[in-house]
Scaffold this motif. Structure first.
Motif, PDB file in Angstrom:
ATOM      1  N   GLY A   1      16.105   1.005  -2.079  1.00 29.57           N
ATOM      2  CA  GLY A   1      14.953   0.186  -1.687  1.00 29.57           C
ATOM      3  C   GLY A   1      14.240   0.759  -0.467  1.00 29.57           C
ATOM      4  O   GLY A   1      13.009   0.757  -0.390  1.00 29.57           O
ATOM      5  N   ARG A   2      15.019   1.254   0.475  1.00 31.50           N
ATOM      6  CA  ARG A   2      14.444   1.819   1.696  1.00 31.50           C
ATOM      7  C   ARG A   2      13.557   3.033   1.365  1.00 31.50           C
ATOM      8  O   ARG A   2      12.472   3.193   1.915  1.00 31.50           O
ATOM      9  N   ILE A   3      14.034   3.863   0.448  1.00 29.89           N
ATOM     10  CA  ILE A   3      13.256   5.037   0.034  1.00 29.89           C
ATOM     11  C   ILE A   3      11.951   4.588  -0.633  1.00 29.89           C
ATOM     12  O   ILE A   3      10.872   5.120  -0.342  1.00 29.89           O
ATOM     13  N   ILE A   4      12.060   3.599  -1.522  1.00 35.10           N
ATOM     14  CA  ILE A   4      10.865   3.128  -2.231  1.00 35.10           C
ATOM     15  C   ILE A   4       9.838   2.610  -1.229  1.00 35.10           C
ATOM     16  O   ILE A   4       8.638   2.904  -1.325  1.00 35.10           O
ATOM     17  N   ASN A   5      10.285   1.841  -0.235  1.00 36.84           N
ATOM     18  CA  ASN A   5       9.359   1.343   0.790  1.00 36.84           C
ATOM     19  C   ASN A   5       8.643   2.482   1.499  1.00 36.84           C
ATOM     20  O   ASN A   5       7.430   2.431   1.700  1.00 36.84           O
ATOM     21  N   GLU A   6       9.398   3.490   1.893  1.00 35.35           N
ATOM     22  CA  GLU A   6       8.786   4.593   2.637  1.00 35.35           C
ATOM     23  C   GLU A   6       7.796   5.349   1.767  1.00 35.35           C
ATOM     24  O   GLU A   6       6.737   5.772   2.238  1.00 35.35           O
ATOM     25  N   LEU A   7       8.142   5.517   0.489  1.00 33.21           N
ATOM     26  CA  LEU A   7       7.232   6.221  -0.410  1.00 33.21           C
ATOM     27  C   LEU A   7       5.938   5.418  -0.594  1.00 33.21           C
ATOM     28  O   LEU A   7       4.843   5.971  -0.523  1.00 33.21           O
ATOM     29  N   CYS A   8       6.075   4.096  -0.803  1.00 29.77           N
ATOM     30  CA  CYS A   8       4.884   3.236  -0.947  1.00 29.77           C
ATOM     31  C   CYS A   8       4.014   3.340   0.297  1.00 29.77           C
ATOM     32  O   CYS A   8       2.785   3.397   0.222  1.00 29.77           O
ATOM     33  N   ARG A   9       4.647   3.344   1.452  1.00 34.05           N
ATOM     34  CA  ARG A   9       3.935   3.420   2.720  1.00 34.05           C
ATOM     35  C   ARG A   9       3.088   4.694   2.820  1.00 34.05           C
ATOM     36  O   ARG A   9       2.041   4.702   3.466  1.00 34.05           O
ATOM     37  N   LYS A  10       3.557   5.748   2.179  1.00 30.57           N
ATOM     38  CA  LYS A  10       2.820   7.015   2.189  1.00 30.57           C
ATOM     39  C   LYS A  10       1.766   7.057   1.086  1.00 30.57           C
ATOM     40  O   LYS A  10       1.108   8.082   0.904  1.00 30.57           O
ATOM     41  N   GLY A  11       1.632   5.974   0.331  1.00 32.69           N
ATOM     42  CA  GLY A  11       0.629   5.937  -0.724  1.00 32.69           C
ATOM     43  C   GLY A  11       1.072   6.608  -2.012  1.00 32.69           C
ATOM     44  O   GLY A  11       0.274   6.809  -2.935  1.00 32.69           O
TER      45      GLY A  11
END
Lengths: 557, 557
Positions: free
Chosen positions: A346-356
């Motif tokens: 989940g943490r990875i997915i959040n960071e990826l979303c944050r980068k667009g």
């Protein structure tokens, strides 16, 4: 009597029952013994600081003269990961298919796994039979999320035992044959005494989809995102998945870059051994990706479980030296989180979303399981028609679900045995029953240490993690009459000391009182008694003041 | 210029964005400020030993003279749990519906939450409007997994702000009204300046099923297991779920026993406040259940998240004093595991299966979410037609998914703001933009301590958990010339000392050398330098020997 006794096979799981991983089963008949699989487990959060868990092999060491060899079903860590540790104390030949043995050879080449002798590693093919004492072990093709997986038909003097390994039925495998149902059926017709069958997906209804299904989904992703760079994270050992990604990339005119140590290792080994077919000139070095536009490139990476040091994690947090991600990227997590890893993923997915980044994961059919669902498990039973049945590989709930499947096929409950590690099942031609136990358990590997982290060390680590520690250090004169220095109070992980100075001062005073009282009232200083007085007094006081329970460590010089 | 400045609302989330829980939002206009919700969060595994996390309220303390009150959307812990801590430092009225205020009153009655003054707790009904400085706050009925939940329409001098709270649309609610779509539509027609909308299920397509659906599934379970005792574990705050279980039990002629402290509390409070309707003589004391046959009894319990000390956990592990489970029991986990709790829940399921209990869980439709899925979120936006949109309540991935929903409804991306805790969004009649930040973050609660566990303490706890510690304790004479006692070496959580005596002896010798060398070479003893030499030397040596990295604590008296 003695004669009758030797007419029983003994089935002794040393790992993989009531737990996930560290699969290992002993099969014994009279003076012969073989081991099926030799895996490791990953530590739960109740084992802080532990790197790996391996089976307790005391029983094997006690019976080393009987051991005829280790037979391996496939090359996943939970089936082969303990090999380097076990071969250190047991010299015995190891049998497996080409990819399995190839992975073990790589493993044994790592400096920390070096053996003091040259082990006997024997490569077999699906269809081969090896003779090990009274046993003949036939390797039979199954499908799984790693290439070259087999189940085993073990012929013994009193009947055939089938060990399923990990399997699924894939009617359209990416490479090689589909699971050899025919051979299993033939064995079933001749009569199978005991089936040991994996239980991982026993709670899931239906059939597991073909690996090829993932290829279709991935191809759609490539087509609908043809202007973007596509990054796919998956298990490095799933060479068929990697092959499909390479094939689709080739079809779409993309180059492929690979990152992550284990992914590079596996692609190298699998290509060399002939399990992968990589078109010429398609691979590019990860250092050269800047030469390509996003739409010209696919990147295959490790880190699909959210592992904090993996290539994908470093990309997500902007710490990867070659790959920086943004809105022109699609990231596919071609995996599903292993229970316990949900938050990391989940943490990875959040960071990826944050980068667009556009993120596709589990829910979008970008992954299929490597394990049989209920209908496939039933098929295995229906073909082999075993007299006795033992569900293996899974927590209790999975074993129980697999038992229920057997019951629906009409196997009488009295012929189904849910066992446990260390528990001995004795099987004769006509009956089977539990008879005693042997030593079994978890051996922790932490750094170079194997087995030196035991329950006390772990209990202390858990305690320290909760509330930290507080030390009381005092020097007393040789006569045991006066304090010559201290008591000093030192704490870590308990409270922020700068804001708790008065608390520390209170503890110091209290410790001083306790020590002085002790010195006055005893002729010979009783260190154990004094320490326990300090522990009790101070931990009581701290709990009252803070509602916390740090580890109290008194040191008296 | 000053006049223009006052024409902006400032929206400042202090919790609930890029995290799950501790929801809290500040809404400010000129000299007036209100707070929407005041929740707590539960610690991740990266916060060992921490009991709870609450928002950093520095900004509120700095602006206490502006604060007109706290308005609450509903009574879940992640929306009200920080109230006792916040009221300790901020005296301000608190507004909420009857159940919400009732739960807070119970909370403040607990000795550890006692306040030094009588707080102003104001009960409102859905439909009421309260005036707080320049703001008028209208409470509007929504459906959720707790009774008496509202969203808020906050009228400000420059327009209306809607805060969704947590919600779903339930066309067939168990008790009370369905979500007041009409009122939201009316507000939309008049013009809404800003919508803040929750994002929990924004990634999930479609609609969340009605709570009543669970009742149907549960009723089927009762019918098909009419000879068994039925135990249902669920969230105690879901009074509608509990009501349904009681109703079905009554229909099936069963008595109901309740166990678990929070379940007993909530059923008591909800009945007293009129949110539950418990038929006469249906409840039996848990101590009296032996008087009934399995088929005559339903047990409602806490522990659906696998919490180790909960009633269900104690039953599963055979440690519950009144309930022992076996093949005549069905256990329903009427809940879905909160991310991170999967393994705890799995452990309970294993133990229940081991006892022969029939276990029904998540996958069998015995639970529905309390949060809106994508179509309901779009409905909220479509009715309120906000000029500006801010997704709230969720990790980044959820906020981003909610933003995507708004985009599909035609809201221009420039009018959608994904914010963060502490980030200030300024909204005028015509435009909105981020402008600066205020202090925000996590305040840890550990035992009685609020905020005294900071990053250093947590770093130490994590370090101690990984590899334990090793202390080197020495007494030196007053002149700083000779060692008068020690060095002694003490370790905890590092290695099993009995098997590592020679390692400890090597460390002792090494420490002795380092100290003596230091004492000979320096006129004035430099404690800091000596300690750092000890740390470096010994940790290097230990890593080389063991591949572990314990915390080294030198103490010199």
């Amino acid at each position: 009597m003695a004669k009758k006794e030797t007419k029983k096979i003994r089935i002794i799981p040393l790992g993989g029952l009531n737990e996930i991983g560290k699969n290992m089963t002993v099969i014994e008949y009279d003076n012969d013994m073989i081991i099926v699989d030799c895996g490791l487990g990953f530590p739960d959060e109740d084992l802080p600081g532990v790197d790996l868990v391996i089976p307790d092999i005391t029983y094997l060491e006690q019976n080393r003269e009987k051991l005829r060899g280790i037979v391996l079903t496939h090359g996943h860590e939970d089936h082969i990961g303990a090999i380097p540790y076990v071969l250190r104390s047991l010299r015995t030949p190891v049998y497996g298919t080409k990819l399995t043995i190839g992975i073990i050879e790589n493993k044994l080449d790592e400096p920390e796994n070096e053996l003091s002798y040259i082990p006997e590693l024997v490569t077999v093919c699906a269809g081969d039979t090896v003779k090990l004492g009274v046993f003949s072990v036939e390797f039979i093709r199954v499908n799984h999320s790693i290439a070259d997986a087999c189940c085993l038909a073990i012929s013994t003097p009193i009947g055939t035992v089938i060990h399923s390994g990990d399997f699924k039925l894939d009617l359209t495998p990416i490479e090689g044959e589909m699971m050899n149902l025919t051979r299993l059926g033939e064995l079933g017709n001749k009569g199978v005494l005991l089936l040991m069958c994996e239980s991982t997906n026993a709670e899931r209804p239906g059939y597991t989809p073909s690996e090829r299904k993932v290829g279709q989904t991935l191809e759609n992703i490539f087509v609908t995102n043809k202007n973007k760079r596509v990054l796919i994270a998956t298990f490095s050992s799933n060479v068929h998945r990697v092959q499909q990604i390479i094939d689709i990339s080739a079809k779409c005119g993309r180059k492929v870059a690979i990152t992550g140590r284990s992914m590079l290792n596996i692609v190298g080994a699998a290509t060399e051994l002939g399990y992968m077919n990589v078109p010429k000139n398609i691979l590019v070095d990860i250092n050269d990706i800047k030469r390509y536009n996003p739409e010209q490139l696919t990147i295959i990476t490790t880190g699909s479980q959210g592992e904090p040091m993996s290539a994908l994690s470093r990309m997500a947090f902007g710490e990867h030296s070659q790959v920086s991600l943004g809105p022109s990227d699609v990231v596919v997590l071609s995996s599903s989180p292993i229970p316990g890893n949900e938050k990391l993923v989940g943490r990875i997915i959040n960071e990826l979303c944050r980068k667009g980044v556009l993120v596709m994961h589990d829910s979008e059919q970008v992954h299929v399981s490597g394990h049989a669902c209920s209908e496939e498990l039933k098929l295995m039973q229906a073909l082999t028609k075993p007299k006795f049945f033992m569900p293996i590989h899974g927590e209790y709930r999975h074993l129980a679900a697999n038992k229920e499947l057997a019951v629906t096929l009409g196997i009488d409950e009295s012929r189904i045995f849910i066992s446990d590690i260390g528990r001995v099942l004795e099987v004769s031609r006509t009956e089977a029953r539990f008879n005693g136990t042997v030593p079994a358990g978890r051996v922790m590997v932490d750094g170079y240490g194997v087995g030196d982290v035991g329950s006390i060390v772990l209990r202390d680590r858990r305690h320290l993690a909760q509330d930290g520690l507080l030390m009381i250090v005092t020097a007393i004169d040789e006569m045991g009459r006066v304090i010559i220095s201290g008591p000093d109070v030192v704490s870590r992980g308990f409270v922020y000391v700068k804001e708790s100075e008065h608390l520390m001062e209170d503890v110091r005073k209290m410790a001083k009182n306790i020590i002085e009282k002790h010195l006055y009232s005893w002729d010979d200083i009783d260190y154990a008694h004094l320490k326990s007085r300090l522990k009790d007094g101070i931990s009581g006081y701290l709990y009252e003041q803070t509602h916390r329970n740090p580890m109290i460590i008194p040191v008296i010089l």
